[in-house]
Each structure stands twice: as structure tokens, then as C-alpha cells.
Scaffold this active site. Structure first.
Site, PDB file in Angstrom:
ATOM      1  N   HIS A  91     -36.269 -53.181 -69.271  1.00 37.63           N
ATOM      2  CA  HIS A  91     -36.775 -54.008 -70.368  1.00 37.63           C
ATOM      3  C   HIS A  91     -38.198 -54.484 -70.133  1.00 37.63           C
ATOM      4  O   HIS A  91     -38.876 -54.886 -71.057  1.00 37.63           O
ATOM      5  CB  HIS A  91     -35.869 -55.226 -70.549  1.00 37.63           C
ATOM      6  CG  HIS A  91     -36.084 -56.230 -69.461  1.00 37.63           C
ATOM      7  ND1 HIS A  91     -35.544 -56.059 -68.214  1.00 37.63           N
ATOM      8  CD2 HIS A  91     -36.853 -57.352 -69.411  1.00 37.63           C
ATOM      9  CE1 HIS A  91     -35.934 -57.061 -67.444  1.00 37.63           C
ATOM     10  NE2 HIS A  91     -36.723 -57.856 -68.143  1.00 37.63           N
ATOM     11  N   ASP A 119     -23.176 -53.126 -67.452  1.00 35.03           N
ATOM     12  CA  ASP A 119     -24.195 -52.534 -66.583  1.00 35.03           C
ATOM     13  C   ASP A 119     -23.999 -52.986 -65.131  1.00 35.03           C
ATOM     14  O   ASP A 119     -24.948 -53.391 -64.454  1.00 35.03           O
ATOM     15  CB  ASP A 119     -25.596 -52.897 -67.096  1.00 35.03           C
ATOM     16  CG  ASP A 119     -26.649 -51.913 -66.617  1.00 35.03           C
ATOM     17  OD1 ASP A 119     -26.276 -50.814 -66.155  1.00 35.03           O
ATOM     18  OD2 ASP A 119     -27.849 -52.239 -66.711  1.00 35.03           O
TER      19      ASP A 119
HETATM   20  N1  LIG Z   1     -33.371 -63.529 -60.648  1.00 36.03           N
HETATM   21  C1  LIG Z   1     -34.087 -62.725 -59.872  1.00 36.03           C
HETATM   22  N2  LIG Z   1     -34.568 -63.166 -58.689  1.00 36.03           N
HETATM   23  C2  LIG Z   1     -35.287 -62.346 -57.889  1.00 36.03           C
HETATM   24  N3  LIG Z   1     -35.590 -61.066 -58.195  1.00 36.03           N
HETATM   25  C3  LIG Z   1     -35.143 -60.569 -59.360  1.00 36.03           C
HETATM   26  C4  LIG Z   1     -34.373 -61.369 -60.262  1.00 36.03           C
HETATM   27  N4  LIG Z   1     -34.063 -60.611 -61.332  1.00 36.03           N
HETATM   28  C5  LIG Z   1     -34.598 -59.404 -61.114  1.00 36.03           C
HETATM   29  N5  LIG Z   1     -35.246 -59.360 -59.927  1.00 36.03           N
HETATM   30  C6  LIG Z   1     -35.992 -58.207 -59.364  1.00 36.03           C
HETATM   31  O1  LIG Z   1     -36.550 -57.483 -60.421  1.00 36.03           O
HETATM   32  C7  LIG Z   1     -36.059 -56.143 -60.435  1.00 36.03           C
HETATM   33  C8  LIG Z   1     -35.904 -55.693 -61.870  1.00 36.03           C
HETATM   34  O2  LIG Z   1     -34.822 -56.408 -62.440  1.00 36.03           O
HETATM   35  P1  LIG Z   1     -34.251 -56.092 -63.872  1.00 36.03           P
HETATM   36  O3  LIG Z   1     -33.008 -56.875 -64.034  1.00 36.03           O
HETATM   37  O4  LIG Z   1     -35.302 -56.280 -64.868  1.00 36.03           O
HETATM   38  O5  LIG Z   1     -34.037 -54.531 -63.846  1.00 36.03           O
HETATM   39  P2  LIG Z   1     -32.977 -53.603 -63.108  1.00 36.03           P
HETATM   40  O6  LIG Z   1     -31.646 -54.235 -63.150  1.00 36.03           O
HETATM   41  O7  LIG Z   1     -33.507 -53.226 -61.759  1.00 36.03           O
HETATM   42  O8  LIG Z   1     -33.037 -52.319 -64.045  1.00 36.03           O
HETATM   43  P3  LIG Z   1     -32.427 -52.166 -65.512  1.00 36.03           P
HETATM   44  O9  LIG Z   1     -33.138 -53.113 -66.386  1.00 36.03           O
HETATM   45  O10 LIG Z   1     -32.713 -50.752 -65.833  1.00 36.03           O
HETATM   46  O11 LIG Z   1     -30.976 -52.426 -65.394  1.00 36.03           O
HETATM   47  C9  LIG Z   1     -34.758 -56.197 -59.657  1.00 36.03           C
HETATM   48  O12 LIG Z   1     -34.451 -54.961 -59.095  1.00 36.03           O
HETATM   49  C10 LIG Z   1     -35.048 -57.278 -58.630  1.00 36.03           C
HETATM   50  O13 LIG Z   1     -35.741 -56.691 -57.535  1.00 36.03           O
END
Ligand SMILES: Nc1ncnc2c1ncn2[C@@H]1O[C@H](COP(=O)(O)OP(=O)(O)OP(=O)(O)O)[C@@H](O)[C@H]1O
Length: 468
Positions: free
Chosen positions: A66, A187
């Protein structure tokens, strides 16, 4: 959408000299899962801009489908993570597939504003900006993701820790499934399990989650989506969705934790973890499935039970999969048999005699906890797919023409799906190959092509049409 709200000023502007004592109480309550401030805060865009040094690269925590995630320090001294949707992704949403949730941030706010649990990455607030530019603020998780811990850490966690992380993740999903109405995450994957400062697992990323009202129009018109490799192959139409869809993905996650192997890894044959591990578990070759980097659990009951739980979760018949309550019960039992010890604590990687010829994962050092992105760590974790096709978990096998064992149930299904793929999957296929190129180019890694989202256009339209 029923958010609790408070004024921006009271949320972030009032506290200029954070009292250490109140911060401590705040953190303690957070650890205990007590409601600190369940009120969802409204932030000004400019405050979050300041809190992230104008969304600087140094504050970048990671990149998802996203958009980008930043570490931010609020004026009251609290660390949070800010999710900033990217316009590019919004564009993809609209042009590639009509029925993808238009704004995952909105969906995440909607779901999380009604939930709070120590097992979840809880919502802190969001900006008052128009929907398409809304920023989401969630609790900051200082120890990365379970994906990092399993696949990038120099010292993989021991069994005591793994089983506890699995149990905490299972409890998070149980919390969602037992809420009224139930929430289906859609997911579940290691990249969406974050590790907090006490090394506990928290489930995050509710961009795809759906609240299950029976006969809900939205539920019945939302096409299947999830991450390749974790997606229930039986989830081919919107009405196939159930809590057992999450159970399947949890089974894949458990196999990942048991084996240290990624959900899809094209450097292995078969690339899909489920196609590799389940026949071995069925044949009783359990030791071949356990992560070769550390000695397997000493207790044979633990080894067997872990294999059994995972195998039950990924059963093709969803009615025969256990509920999250049953999984939590089984894993709780196992935690009593395995000492926790230290976080990593197992010293040198060790290859088991039974684990024939499987290369040990190349490891890099752990990402810096929130202090910017380590260059060696790929920004991309396994990415989501938005699809109505039911063969995702076998896709890599199909593309490579590797169908080896047709005695097995799953393999028969695969053959059947192969002909479907020829007829229907061309757009899906081409996107995947392109993405493989893109990923290899961007992160220099060839072992996992599941890490990008795919947008199969044609068939999703037909779902939108038939369900409208
Ligand atoms: N609450 C948080 N605290 C610390 N780091 C975070 C947090 N949320 C996300 N991240 C970091 O940001 C990255 C991207 O997170 P995001 O949830 O946007 O995507 P994703 O789960 O890796 O991929 P997708 O959106 O395709 O499922 C994560 O892999 C993590 O390293």
C-alpha cells in the site's frame, strides 16, 4: 465508521515535557495489554510530517503493497509507526482491479478502531486529511517482523521462542475470529507478524481484513486476495471465505516457522512449502522438515504435534481444518513441554543428518530496530495478490512444469488446475514473470518470487460483475 475521537491538540500537542513516570505507566499498560488510551487520535498531517523528519529515508521502516511505513516520535515522547499510502499504489488499485479495497488505510482504520488486544498492532490514530491521503498511525514494533526473525536473523530463534511466537500469533487470530461479528484477516504471513520490544508477536496489517456479516454485500462482492504462497487454494470466490481461510495461512506460517523455509522459494523443488513439507510429514519423515540451522525439538511429542497441527491447518477440506481455539489449545500444551530459554540462544547453526542437501538460508544481520533500513535487508517481503484464481499456492510448480507426484490428492488438484491456468491465467502469469524480473533487479535475490503483488485483471472483473 464509529471511531472514537479526540481533539488533535489533546492528542499530541499538549505534552511538551513528557514525564518519564507517565511514559513508564503507559508502556507497562501496553505490555499488559491494558487499555492505555483506546481513543483513536486525530492527527494533523503537519505534526506527522514533523514527527518523521518530513518522511525522511532515515525514518523509513519498510515498504508494503500500500505504501511506505515510517517511524515517528510524537511530541508526547511516544514512538509510533506511520503508514503513508503511495499514489502509485492507489493508481494500481483503480486501473488494475476494480474490486480491490480502494483504500486499505480506510479499511484498516475501520477494522482496528473496533479492536484492541495485546496480540495486535493496535491503532493509535489517523490524520484528518482527505481519505486518499490519510495517514495511519499504529503502535511501533521495535524488533522487526517474524519474517526478518526467521529468514534474515543471524541466529534463528530456538524452539521455545518459536512455539511461543506461533502461540501468540494464533491467539491474535483467535481474537479476530471470536470478535462479534468475526473478523477475517486474509493476509496472515510472517511479514505481517511484528515483534514488539518484549519480543512478543503481534499481528498487524489489516488492510485486507473483512468483518463477517452474513449476507453482507461487501463480503460477497470482495474478490479473493492475500499473499501468494499463503493463500487458501479453496478460496476462489468471495463466498468461499471463512475463518478457515486464515487457518490455512496460519498452517503455512507454522510450516515456515518449523522449517525456516519461505512460503514459496524457487531455489527449492517443489518451491511451495506446503507441497514440499506435507508429503514428508505424511510419510513420517518429520526430521527432514525441521529447520536445519538449529537442532530439532528434543521431545518427539513436540516434533510430532507441530507437524500434525500444521498439516491439519492446510487440509484442502476447510471443514476438516481445526478452529483457532483448537490450535491455541494445542500450542499452549506444547509451550509447557519446551523451555523458553533465551531469544536465540542456540549457538552455532547445526545441520541434521536427516536433512539431506538443503542449503541453509543465507543470513544477514538483523535490521536496525526502527533506526532506518538496513541496506542488506530487502524492503520487500512477500507481497499480496488480488485474485480470484485458486491455484496460487501451486503457481510456481505449474510455471516450472514440475508436477512430480500424482498419487497425492493435492497433486491431482494441481493437474486439474494446470489446464485452468492455460486457459485463464495468462494475465496473471505475465505479471508474475515481470515481477520476478523486477524483484531480482531490485533486491538481487532469486530465491523468492512471491514477493510482489499481482493484478490478474480479466477474471476479477467477472467476479465483480457476477456479484454486483
Ligand atoms: N507497526 C510497525 N512497527 C514497526 N515496523 C513496521 C510496522 N508496520 C510495518 N512495519 C515495517 O514496514 C514494513 C512494511 O509493512 P506493511 O505492513 O506496509 O507491508 P507488508 O506487510 O510487508 O507487505 P504487504 O503490504 O504487501 O502485505 C514491514 O515489513 C515492517 O518492516
Amino acid at each position: 465508521m464509529g471511531y472514537l475521537s479526540c481533539k488533535a491538540e489533546s492528542a499530541i500537542a499538549a505534552v511538551h515535557n513528557p514525564s518519564k513516570k507517565s511514559e513508564k505507566i503507559h508502556e507497562k499498560n501496553e505490555d499488559l495489554g491494558l487499555p492505555i488510551n483506546k481513543k483513536i487520535q486525530h492527527f494533523d498531517y503537519s505534526d506527522l510530517q514533523a514527527a518523521t523528519n518530513n518522511f525522511s529515508d532515515q525514518k523509513l521502516l519498510g515498504r508494503g503493497s500500500h505504501g511506505l511505513v515510517y517511524k515517528a516520535l510524537l511530541r508526547n515522547g511516544r514512538l509510533v509507526a506511520v503508514k503513508k499510502p503511495s499514489h502509485q499504489n492507489n493508481h494500481h488499485h483503480h486501473s488494475a482491479i476494480s474490486a480491490v479495497p480502494e483504500n486499505e488505510v480506510e479499511n484498516e482504520i475501520d477494522i482496528l478502531s473496533k479492536l484492541h488486544s495485546p496480540r495486535l498492532v493496535n491503532l493509535v490514530g489517523f490524520t484528518n486529511t482527505p481519505h486518499q491521503n490519510r495517514l495511519l498511525v499504529v503502535e511501533f514494533m521495535s524488533n522487526g517482523t517474524l519474517y526478518d526473525t526467521l529468514h534474515l536473523s543471524q541466529q534463528p530463534p530456538n524452539w521455545g521462542r518459536r512455539i511461543r511466537l506461533a502461540l501468540q500469533t494464533a491467539k491474535a487470530i483467535q481474537t479476530l475470529h471470536s470478535s462479534v461479528p468475526p473478523v477475517i484477516h486474509r493476509d496472515i504471513k510472517s511479514a505481517n507478524v511484528l515483534i514488539d520490544r518484549n519480543f512478543n508477536a503481534r499481528l498487524g496489517d489489516f488492510g485486507l481484513a473483512l468483518r463477517c456479516h452474513v449476507d453482507d454485500y461487501r463480503l460477497l462482492s470482495t474478490p479473493p486476495a492475500g499473499t501468494m504462497g499463503y493463500l487458501d487454494p479453496g478460496y476462489v470466490t468471495p463466498d468461499n471465505l471463512s475463518t478457515k481461510t486464515d487457518v490455512f495461512s496460519f498452517g503455512i506460517l507454522l510450516l515456515e516457522m518449523i522449517s525456516g523455509r519461505k512460503a514459496i522459494d524457487v531455489s527449492h523443488s517443489p518451491p511451495s512449502i506446503v507441497d514440499w513439507a506435507i508429503p514428508l510429514i505424511r510419510r513420517g519423515k518429520l526430521l527432514s522438515v525441521f529447520d536445519p540451522r538449529i537442532p530439532p525439538p528434543k521431545d518427539p511429542i513436540v516434533r510430532k504435534q507441530l507437524g500434525i497441527i500444521a498439516a491439519k491447518c492446510v487440509r484442502s477440506c476447510k471443514e476438516r481444518r481445526p478452529s483457532m481455539n483448537e490450535i491455541v489449545e494445542s500450542l499452549s500444551f506444547l509451550t509447557k513441554l519446551v523451555p523458553l530459554r533465551s531469544w536465540n540462544g542456540l549457538g552455532n547453526p547445526c545441520l541434521m543428518v536427516e536433512d539431506v542437501g538443503r542449503p541453509v538460508e543465507v543470513v544477514s544481520s538483523r535490521p536496525k530496530a526502527g533506526g532506518g533500513v538496513d541496506d542488506r535487508k530487502p524492503l520487500s517481503n512477500p507481497r499480496r495478490v488480488y485474485s480470484d484464481l485458486g491455484f496460487r499456492n501451486n503457481l510456481m510448480d505449474l510455471m516450472a512444469g514440475r508436477i512430480e507426484n500424482e498419487e497425492d490428492d493435492t497433486m491431482k488438484t494441481k493437474v486439474h488446475r494446470r489446464s485452468r491456468l492455460k486457459n485463464e491465467g495468462s494475465s496473471f502469469r505475465s505479471v508474475v514473470s515481470e515481477n520476478k524480473f523486477e524483484r531480482n533487479r531490485s533486491v538481487g535475490e532469486t530465491s523468492n518470487i512471491s514477493s510482489r503483488r499481482c493484478y490478474p485483471v480479466a477474471r476479477s472483473k467477472s467476479y465483480a460483475q457476477t456479484t454486483a
